[in-house]
Structures are given as structure tokens and as C-alpha cells.
Design an enzyme around this catalytic site. Sequence first.
Site, PDB file in Angstrom:
ATOM      1  N   ASN A  11       0.862  -1.178   0.000  1.00 43.68           N
ATOM      2  CA  ASN A  11       0.000   0.000   0.000  1.00 43.68           C
ATOM      3  C   ASN A  11       0.901   1.232   0.000  1.00 43.68           C
ATOM      4  O   ASN A  11       1.532   1.541   1.005  1.00 43.68           O
ATOM      5  CB  ASN A  11      -0.882  -0.046   1.259  1.00 43.68           C
ATOM      6  CG  ASN A  11      -1.669   1.226   1.478  1.00 43.68           C
ATOM      7  OD1 ASN A  11      -1.752   2.076   0.588  1.00 43.68           O
ATOM      8  ND2 ASN A  11      -2.251   1.364   2.660  1.00 43.68           N
ATOM      9  N   TRP A  12       0.953   1.911  -1.150  1.00 39.90           N
ATOM     10  CA  TRP A  12       1.897   3.034  -1.281  1.00 39.90           C
ATOM     11  C   TRP A  12       1.361   4.325  -0.659  1.00 39.90           C
ATOM     12  O   TRP A  12       2.043   5.339  -0.660  1.00 39.90           O
ATOM     13  CB  TRP A  12       2.262   3.248  -2.750  1.00 39.90           C
ATOM     14  CG  TRP A  12       3.127   2.151  -3.319  1.00 39.90           C
ATOM     15  CD1 TRP A  12       3.540   1.000  -2.668  1.00 39.90           C
ATOM     16  CD2 TRP A  12       3.708   2.087  -4.631  1.00 39.90           C
ATOM     17  NE1 TRP A  12       4.319   0.246  -3.500  1.00 39.90           N
ATOM     18  CE2 TRP A  12       4.443   0.885  -4.712  1.00 39.90           C
ATOM     19  CE3 TRP A  12       3.670   2.926  -5.745  1.00 39.90           C
ATOM     20  CZ2 TRP A  12       5.134   0.504  -5.866  1.00 39.90           C
ATOM     21  CZ3 TRP A  12       4.352   2.551  -6.892  1.00 39.90           C
ATOM     22  CH2 TRP A  12       5.084   1.358  -6.949  1.00 39.90           C
ATOM     23  N   LYS A  13       0.109   4.302  -0.233  1.00 40.21           N
ATOM     24  CA  LYS A  13      -0.509   5.494   0.391  1.00 40.21           C
ATOM     25  C   LYS A  13      -0.289   6.723  -0.500  1.00 40.21           C
ATOM     26  O   LYS A  13      -0.273   6.591  -1.721  1.00 40.21           O
ATOM     27  CB  LYS A  13       0.044   5.678   1.803  1.00 40.21           C
ATOM     28  CG  LYS A  13      -0.098   4.392   2.636  1.00 40.21           C
ATOM     29  CD  LYS A  13       0.115   4.589   4.101  1.00 40.21           C
ATOM     30  CE  LYS A  13      -0.064   3.242   4.805  1.00 40.21           C
ATOM     31  NZ  LYS A  13       0.029   3.324   6.248  1.00 40.21           N
ATOM     32  N   HIS A  97      -9.401   1.208   4.955  1.00 40.20           N
ATOM     33  CA  HIS A  97      -8.139   1.345   5.691  1.00 40.20           C
ATOM     34  C   HIS A  97      -8.358   2.288   6.880  1.00 40.20           C
ATOM     35  O   HIS A  97      -9.137   3.246   6.778  1.00 40.20           O
ATOM     36  CB  HIS A  97      -7.065   1.905   4.749  1.00 40.20           C
ATOM     37  CG  HIS A  97      -5.695   1.873   5.345  1.00 40.20           C
ATOM     38  ND1 HIS A  97      -5.281   2.810   6.255  1.00 40.20           N
ATOM     39  CD2 HIS A  97      -4.677   1.003   5.197  1.00 40.20           C
ATOM     40  CE1 HIS A  97      -4.037   2.518   6.634  1.00 40.20           C
ATOM     41  NE2 HIS A  97      -3.652   1.428   6.009  1.00 40.20           N
ATOM     42  N   GLU A  99      -6.735   4.655   7.997  1.00 39.07           N
ATOM     43  CA  GLU A  99      -6.503   6.080   7.700  1.00 39.07           C
ATOM     44  C   GLU A  99      -7.718   6.693   7.009  1.00 39.07           C
ATOM     45  O   GLU A  99      -8.029   7.861   7.210  1.00 39.07           O
ATOM     46  CB  GLU A  99      -5.227   6.227   6.844  1.00 39.07           C
ATOM     47  CG  GLU A  99      -3.981   5.999   7.694  1.00 39.07           C
ATOM     48  CD  GLU A  99      -2.785   5.450   6.935  1.00 39.07           C
ATOM     49  OE1 GLU A  99      -2.768   5.486   5.692  1.00 39.07           O
ATOM     50  OE2 GLU A  99      -1.849   4.971   7.613  1.00 39.07           O
ATOM     51  N   GLU A 169      -5.263  -5.025  10.614  1.00 45.14           N
ATOM     52  CA  GLU A 169      -4.259  -3.982  10.782  1.00 45.14           C
ATOM     53  C   GLU A 169      -4.499  -3.241  12.096  1.00 45.14           C
ATOM     54  O   GLU A 169      -5.268  -2.272  12.131  1.00 45.14           O
ATOM     55  CB  GLU A 169      -4.342  -2.981   9.622  1.00 45.14           C
ATOM     56  CG  GLU A 169      -4.059  -3.593   8.271  1.00 45.14           C
ATOM     57  CD  GLU A 169      -3.403  -2.581   7.341  1.00 45.14           C
ATOM     58  OE1 GLU A 169      -2.332  -2.885   6.820  1.00 45.14           O
ATOM     59  OE2 GLU A 169      -3.946  -1.482   7.180  1.00 45.14           O
ATOM     60  N   GLY A 175       2.623   2.146  10.838  1.00 43.71           N
ATOM     61  CA  GLY A 175       3.589   3.232  10.715  1.00 43.71           C
ATOM     62  C   GLY A 175       4.310   3.565  12.007  1.00 43.71           C
ATOM     63  O   GLY A 175       4.976   4.596  12.108  1.00 43.71           O
ATOM     64  N   SER A 215       3.539  -2.197  10.207  1.00 44.18           N
ATOM     65  CA  SER A 215       4.997  -2.219  10.377  1.00 44.18           C
ATOM     66  C   SER A 215       5.656  -3.542   9.987  1.00 44.18           C
ATOM     67  O   SER A 215       6.634  -3.947  10.611  1.00 44.18           O
ATOM     68  CB  SER A 215       5.379  -1.844  11.818  1.00 44.18           C
ATOM     69  OG  SER A 215       4.949  -0.536  12.107  1.00 44.18           O
ATOM     70  N   GLY A 236       2.870  -1.166   4.268  1.00 46.46           N
ATOM     71  CA  GLY A 236       2.867   0.259   3.932  1.00 46.46           C
ATOM     72  C   GLY A 236       4.283   0.735   3.668  1.00 46.46           C
ATOM     73  O   GLY A 236       4.847   0.522   2.593  1.00 46.46           O
ATOM     74  N   GLY A 237       4.880   1.352   4.667  1.00 48.64           N
ATOM     75  CA  GLY A 237       6.205   1.970   4.540  1.00 48.64           C
ATOM     76  C   GLY A 237       7.237   1.112   3.829  1.00 48.64           C
ATOM     77  O   GLY A 237       7.942   1.586   2.929  1.00 48.64           O
TER      78      GLY A 237
HETATM   79  P1  PGA Z   1       2.918   0.252   7.648  1.00 51.88           P
HETATM   80  O1  PGA Z   1       1.459   0.446   7.032  1.00 51.88           O
HETATM   81  O2  PGA Z   1       3.471  -1.014   7.050  1.00 51.88           O
HETATM   82  O3  PGA Z   1       3.683   1.481   7.213  1.00 51.88           O
HETATM   83  O4  PGA Z   1       2.778   0.166   9.122  1.00 51.88           O
HETATM   84  C1  PGA Z   1       0.600  -0.648   6.856  1.00 51.88           C
HETATM   85  C2  PGA Z   1      -0.704  -0.166   6.274  1.00 51.88           C
HETATM   86  O5  PGA Z   1      -1.180   0.896   6.670  1.00 51.88           O
HETATM   87  O6  PGA Z   1      -1.299  -0.837   5.413  1.00 51.88           O
END
Ligand code: PGA
Length: 251
Positions: A11-13, A97, A99, A169, A175, A215, A236-237
Site C-alpha cells: 500500500n503506497w498510500k 483502511h 486512515e 491492521e 507506521g 509495520s 505500507g512503509g
Molecule cells: P505500515 O502500514 O506497514 O507502514 O505500518 C501498513 C498499512 O497501513 O497498510
Amino acid sequence: MEKRRSLIAGNWKMFKTSSEAVETAQKLVELTDGKVSSDIMIAPPFTSLVPVSDILKGSNIALGAQNIFWEPEGAYTGEISSAMLVSAGCEYVIIGHSERRQYFGETDITVNKKIKAAIKANLVPIICVGESEKERESNNTFFVLDKQLTKGLKNLALNDIKTLVIAYEPIWAIGTGKTATSKQAQEIHKFLRSLIEKNFGDSLAKSIRILYGGSVKPDSIKELMSMPDVDGALVGGASLNPETFSKIVNF
Ligand code: PGA
């Protein structure tokens, strides 16, 4: 029982311009070429879907979107429909998600509508669920997850959700560098699978893929994947860097 095929999703956000996204996708295709025993998906921002889709053609990496709107078309400024995602080359879409729930007012009701729209367009929905730190500390984790999953999948028939993917998640792990332990992830994944069994039966419970997200890094993936109910990861990251993500893919 046949082992569920794992899925490692990135997930590149809101990161990367189109040219950066194309460059990353190109490297990732090279690094994962022919080596993989899992399904792989990347979800760049909307503006990069079409150029990244061209790069992924003929590779073993599928394309996903990070969001969808449930109406087929209309005066909905700023929204993107399922048909637009399909025509851009998407096979998957991430829905609900944390967010999106936290910053953009998404609820279990909107998540439910989005899942229905995705299914109608033959997109594979990845529904995200997860508790906050406060909810975990007050022993509400199971309650919160039950509500998110049950309401998110309301009025859906078994046939509709055969391809659906669940991503657990925990918000406190996203993050933050604080990954859930493999034991914590397994406990929750098992619980989520039992909810699917209760609502949709044993066969779907056995086949549905449940990803862990929060993470995930190259050094934590192997241990997480060794758990019987962890079928992959939503990253994500660590998915932004092709070298790092390919290490996760090839765990
Ligand atoms: P993260 O994000 O790996 O940066 O913690 C995961 C996500 O939000 O899908």
C-alpha cells in the site's frame, strides 16, 4: 487441506509521483521475476495506476487501488468508480483502511457499500479491520473487530465474497514500527476466521485469506507467515522501496 495461497500487498498510500511510481514498479518487476510463490499486489495512488499497469503487464504483480466510490458514475467531485479502476488495470481494491476511517470519515456502512461496488465489478476487495491502542487496552479488541467485520460484510452472500481478502491492521502498529507479535496476530486471525465460519460457513472460513498489516518488515515477515492463520501481509512503509519490498515478497 490445501494451503491458502499467500498474498503480499503493498500500500503506497500518498507517496510517489507517476515517474517515481513507474521507476519503483520497474525495479520491483525485475526483483521478483520468476521467484515468487505468493501472489503480489501493489496499490499506487490513483494518478499512477495507468502507467504502473503498463509496467506490470506480463509480470506476476497485480495492480490494486487504495479506495473506491460505490456509485457507478455521477456528480461526485473527486471520487473514482469501480469501472474506472477496472479500466485502469486494477484487480484489487483496499477498502476501509484505518486512515480512511480516521481522516476521511469512512464507517462500517460506507465500507459495506464499497465492498458491494467492488464485487459487482469483479475487483477483489481487501477489507481492513483493526483496533486502536485504547480499544486494545480496554479489552475491546474482539468486540471492535466483530463489529467492523460483521457490519462491513452485512447482506453479502457467500458467493459474493469468495475472493474477498481480510487485512487485520491494528492501528497501534501502523507506521509506528511496533509490529504485533506473531502470537498476537495469530490470536486475532483465528478469531476473524471463526467469525467468517459463524456467518458464512466452514468452507469459506478455510479458504479466505487473512493478511496482517502494521509495520511489516523483511525481518518480521517470516515469523508472521509461520502462523497457521496468517496468509500474507499488507505492507505500507516497507513497500515503497523495491529492494525492501522484494525481500518481504521472497520471505
Ligand atoms: P505500515 O502500514 O506497514 O507502514 O505500518 C501498513 C498499512 O497501513 O497498510
